[in-house]
Scaffold this motif. Structure first.
Motif, PDB file in Angstrom:
ATOM      1  N   ASN A 185      29.464  47.151  26.382  1.00  0.00           N
ATOM      2  CA  ASN A 185      28.708  46.421  27.401  1.00  0.00           C
ATOM      3  C   ASN A 185      29.008  46.957  28.802  1.00  0.00           C
ATOM      4  OD1 ASN A 185      27.602  44.756  25.429  1.00  0.00           O
ATOM      5  ND2 ASN A 185      29.188  43.196  25.645  1.00  0.00           N
ATOM      6  N   LEU A 186      30.261  47.316  29.026  1.00  0.00           N
ATOM      7  CA  LEU A 186      30.633  47.887  30.322  1.00  0.00           C
ATOM      8  C   LEU A 186      29.922  49.210  30.557  1.00  0.00           C
ATOM      9  CD1 LEU A 186      32.527  47.770  32.843  1.00  0.00           C
ATOM     10  CD2 LEU A 186      34.189  49.060  31.486  1.00  0.00           C
ATOM     11  N   ASN A 187      29.855  50.022  29.521  1.00  0.00           N
ATOM     12  CA  ASN A 187      29.158  51.301  29.640  1.00  0.00           C
ATOM     13  C   ASN A 187      27.663  51.099  29.904  1.00  0.00           C
ATOM     14  OD1 ASN A 187      29.123  54.291  29.336  1.00  0.00           O
ATOM     15  ND2 ASN A 187      27.831  53.816  27.575  1.00  0.00           N
ATOM     16  N   ASP A 188      27.078  50.095  29.263  1.00  0.00           N
ATOM     17  CA  ASP A 188      25.666  49.794  29.507  1.00  0.00           C
ATOM     18  C   ASP A 188      25.436  49.315  30.944  1.00  0.00           C
ATOM     19  OD1 ASP A 188      25.098  50.465  26.895  1.00  0.00           O
ATOM     20  OD2 ASP A 188      25.209  48.396  26.167  1.00  0.00           O
ATOM     21  N   SER A 189      26.431  48.665  31.516  1.00  0.00           N
ATOM     22  CA  SER A 189      26.269  48.088  32.855  1.00  0.00           C
ATOM     23  C   SER A 189      26.466  49.115  33.965  1.00  0.00           C
ATOM     24  CB  SER A 189      27.247  46.925  33.055  1.00  0.00           C
ATOM     25  OG  SER A 189      27.004  45.896  32.113  1.00  0.00           O
ATOM     26  N   ILE A 190      27.501  49.956  33.843  1.00  0.00           N
ATOM     27  CA  ILE A 190      27.829  50.859  34.957  1.00  0.00           C
ATOM     28  C   ILE A 190      27.881  52.324  34.560  1.00  0.00           C
ATOM     29  CG2 ILE A 190      29.142  49.047  36.131  1.00  0.00           C
ATOM     30  CD1 ILE A 190      31.709  50.416  35.197  1.00  0.00           C
ATOM     31  N   GLY A 191      27.752  52.653  33.270  1.00  0.00           N
ATOM     32  CA  GLY A 191      27.877  54.052  32.862  1.00  0.00           C
ATOM     33  C   GLY A 191      29.295  54.542  33.067  1.00  0.00           C
TER      34      GLY A 191
ATOM     35  N   TYR B 241      28.744  56.556  42.201  1.00  0.00           N
ATOM     36  CA  TYR B 241      29.733  55.487  42.336  1.00  0.00           C
ATOM     37  C   TYR B 241      31.081  55.934  41.781  1.00  0.00           C
ATOM     38  CZ  TYR B 241      26.537  51.700  43.698  1.00  0.00           C
ATOM     39  OH  TYR B 241      25.663  50.889  44.367  1.00  0.00           O
ATOM     40  N   THR B 242      32.132  55.553  42.493  1.00  0.00           N
ATOM     41  CA  THR B 242      33.482  55.658  41.944  1.00  0.00           C
ATOM     42  C   THR B 242      33.813  54.347  41.228  1.00  0.00           C
ATOM     43  OG1 THR B 242      34.422  54.917  44.051  1.00  0.00           O
ATOM     44  CG2 THR B 242      34.226  57.301  43.699  1.00  0.00           C
ATOM     45  N   LEU B 243      34.934  54.328  40.540  1.00  0.00           N
ATOM     46  CA  LEU B 243      35.247  53.176  39.690  1.00  0.00           C
ATOM     47  C   LEU B 243      35.388  51.864  40.466  1.00  0.00           C
ATOM     48  CD1 LEU B 243      35.570  52.596  36.745  1.00  0.00           C
ATOM     49  CD2 LEU B 243      38.012  53.085  36.914  1.00  0.00           C
ATOM     50  N   PRO B 244      36.094  51.811  41.603  1.00  0.00           N
ATOM     51  CA  PRO B 244      36.170  50.531  42.325  1.00  0.00           C
ATOM     52  C   PRO B 244      34.808  50.000  42.742  1.00  0.00           C
ATOM     53  CG  PRO B 244      37.864  52.037  43.108  1.00  0.00           C
ATOM     54  CD  PRO B 244      36.963  52.844  42.221  1.00  0.00           C
ATOM     55  N   VAL B 245      33.926  50.902  43.202  1.00  0.00           N
ATOM     56  CA  VAL B 245      32.590  50.454  43.625  1.00  0.00           C
ATOM     57  C   VAL B 245      31.785  49.977  42.423  1.00  0.00           C
ATOM     58  CG1 VAL B 245      30.449  51.168  44.748  1.00  0.00           C
ATOM     59  CG2 VAL B 245      32.645  52.039  45.579  1.00  0.00           C
ATOM     60  N   ALA B 246      31.863  50.710  41.323  1.00  0.00           N
ATOM     61  CA  ALA B 246      31.113  50.331  40.127  1.00  0.00           C
ATOM     62  C   ALA B 246      31.592  48.986  39.589  1.00  0.00           C
ATOM     63  CB  ALA B 246      31.248  51.414  39.063  1.00  0.00           C
ATOM     64  N   LEU B 247      32.897  48.755  39.596  1.00  0.00           N
ATOM     65  CA  LEU B 247      33.421  47.480  39.098  1.00  0.00           C
ATOM     66  C   LEU B 247      32.984  46.327  39.994  1.00  0.00           C
ATOM     67  CD1 LEU B 247      37.058  48.402  37.954  1.00  0.00           C
ATOM     68  CD2 LEU B 247      35.030  48.017  36.540  1.00  0.00           C
ATOM     69  N   SER B 248      32.886  46.575  41.293  1.00  0.00           N
ATOM     70  CA  SER B 248      32.454  45.505  42.196  1.00  0.00           C
ATOM     71  C   SER B 248      31.013  45.096  41.923  1.00  0.00           C
ATOM     72  CB  SER B 248      32.598  45.947  43.654  1.00  0.00           C
ATOM     73  OG  SER B 248      31.660  46.962  43.973  1.00  0.00           O
ATOM     74  N   SER B 249      30.210  46.013  41.382  1.00  0.00           N
ATOM     75  CA  SER B 249      28.812  45.682  41.087  1.00  0.00           C
ATOM     76  C   SER B 249      28.688  44.714  39.919  1.00  0.00           C
ATOM     77  CB  SER B 249      28.028  46.964  40.782  1.00  0.00           C
ATOM     78  OG  SER B 249      28.473  47.576  39.579  1.00  0.00           O
ATOM     79  N   LEU B 250      29.762  44.519  39.158  1.00  0.00           N
ATOM     80  CA  LEU B 250      29.721  43.572  38.043  1.00  0.00           C
ATOM     81  C   LEU B 250      29.757  42.127  38.519  1.00  0.00           C
ATOM     82  CD1 LEU B 250      32.226  45.314  35.579  1.00  0.00           C
ATOM     83  CD2 LEU B 250      29.727  45.347  35.491  1.00  0.00           C
ATOM     84  N   PHE B 251      30.170  41.917  39.775  1.00  0.00           N
ATOM     85  CA  PHE B 251      30.247  40.560  40.319  1.00  0.00           C
ATOM     86  C   PHE B 251      28.937  40.240  41.022  1.00  0.00           C
ATOM     87  CE2 PHE B 251      34.582  41.956  39.874  1.00  0.00           C
ATOM     88  CZ  PHE B 251      35.245  40.837  39.392  1.00  0.00           C
TER      89      PHE B 251
END
Length: 274
Positions: free
Chosen positions: A60-66, A222-232
């Motif tokens: 699911n994480l891969n589907d959301s942010i690659g 996107y780098t990882l911190p930015v991509a993770l922030s998009s989950l919120f």
């Protein structure tokens, strides 16, 4: 007396064990959250055992942010930045430590003072500079700023001050050039300091959030911190995905630190003593 010393050791080890548990618990909590459903993150009593949703959360994480592209961006940017910044900061530190030129102490003091300037104050002029050069949404915009990291220069300079100047002068008398002295004589003895500095530089760039958020607009960059922030988002937050991403983001830092841990400790102690 021996019994008293034995009790002190027991209490010391108990205190260290408690401190280790407190320090490691957030990582353990993230791993547990990555293996469970989102709803179980805040269940009462809290769930402290692994679940069976790890693969599902990662998918699911891969589907959301690659996650593959995002991890590549973070590893590439952090790795290239660490190499280039380490080279530049080491050369600057060598110049400050072993070359005597007019205004050396003033320039070095300016570097130290720059550490007191809030990072947010430099974002707007840096953004305008990158926009003027047409570098927004590129790797060079993420890598090139802050290559001359003041703390890294300070750390390397403190270690190089203890390097024997007589050895450098003897090498010059023997006909060695400055580049050969720097690469063949000085750097090999600076391995502990190089390891400590590289850890600081890698962690700084890996965890950098504000500048990548501003400098890039495409999700492919996107780098990882930015991509993770998009989950919120404004809707439901899948904490299983978030914790899976946090766990994946922690692994490279742990591996990098553990691979250089011995050199890191000796380098930090060396800079403190010197």
């Amino acid at each position: 007396m021996k019994k008293r010393n034995g009790m002190k050791k027991v209490l010391l080890y108990i205190g260290l064990a408690v401190g280790a548990i407190i320090s490691l618990f957030p990582f353990y909590w993230a791993l547990i959250g990555a293996t469970n459903d989102s709803g179980k993150m805040f269940s009462k009593p809290p769930k402290l055992l692994p679940g069976d949703k790890l693969i599902e959360n990662i998918v699911n994480l891969n589907d959301s942010i690659g996650i593959g592209r995002v991890m590549f961006n973070s590893l590439f940017v952090s790795g290239v930045y660490t190499i280039l910044a380490l080279l530049i900061c080491t050369m600057a530190a060598y110049a400050f430590a072993k070359f005597h030129f007019k205004g050396r102490n003033i320039i070095f003091s300016i570097f130290l003072i720059s550490m007191m300037v809030p990072y947010h104050a430099t974002v707007i002029p840096l953004f305008k500079m990158m926009a003027g050069w047409g570098w927004l949404n590129t790797y060079q915009a993420l890598i090139l700023p802050n290559l001359a990291y003041p703390f890294a220069i300070f750390l390397m300079r403190q270690n190089m001050l203890a390097f024997p100047t007589a050895l450098i002068e003897a090498s010059r008398i023997d006909g060695a050039g400055e580049w050969k002295i720097f690469w063949k004589i000085v750097l090999p003895s600076m391995k502990p300091a190089l390891a400590a500095t590289s850890i600081f530089l890698f962690m700084y760039q890996w965890n950098n959030f504000l500048w990548p958020l501003i400098a890039v607009s495409s999700t492919d960059m996107y780098t990882l911190p930015v991509a993770l922030s998009s989950l919120f988002g404004l809707s439901r937050i899948d904490y299983g995905q978030v914790m899976a991403g946090v766990s994946l983001a922690t692994i490279p830092i742990i591996i990098f630190f553990l691979s250089l841990q011995r050199h890191f400790i000796s380098g930090m102690l060396g800079s403190a003593v010197k």
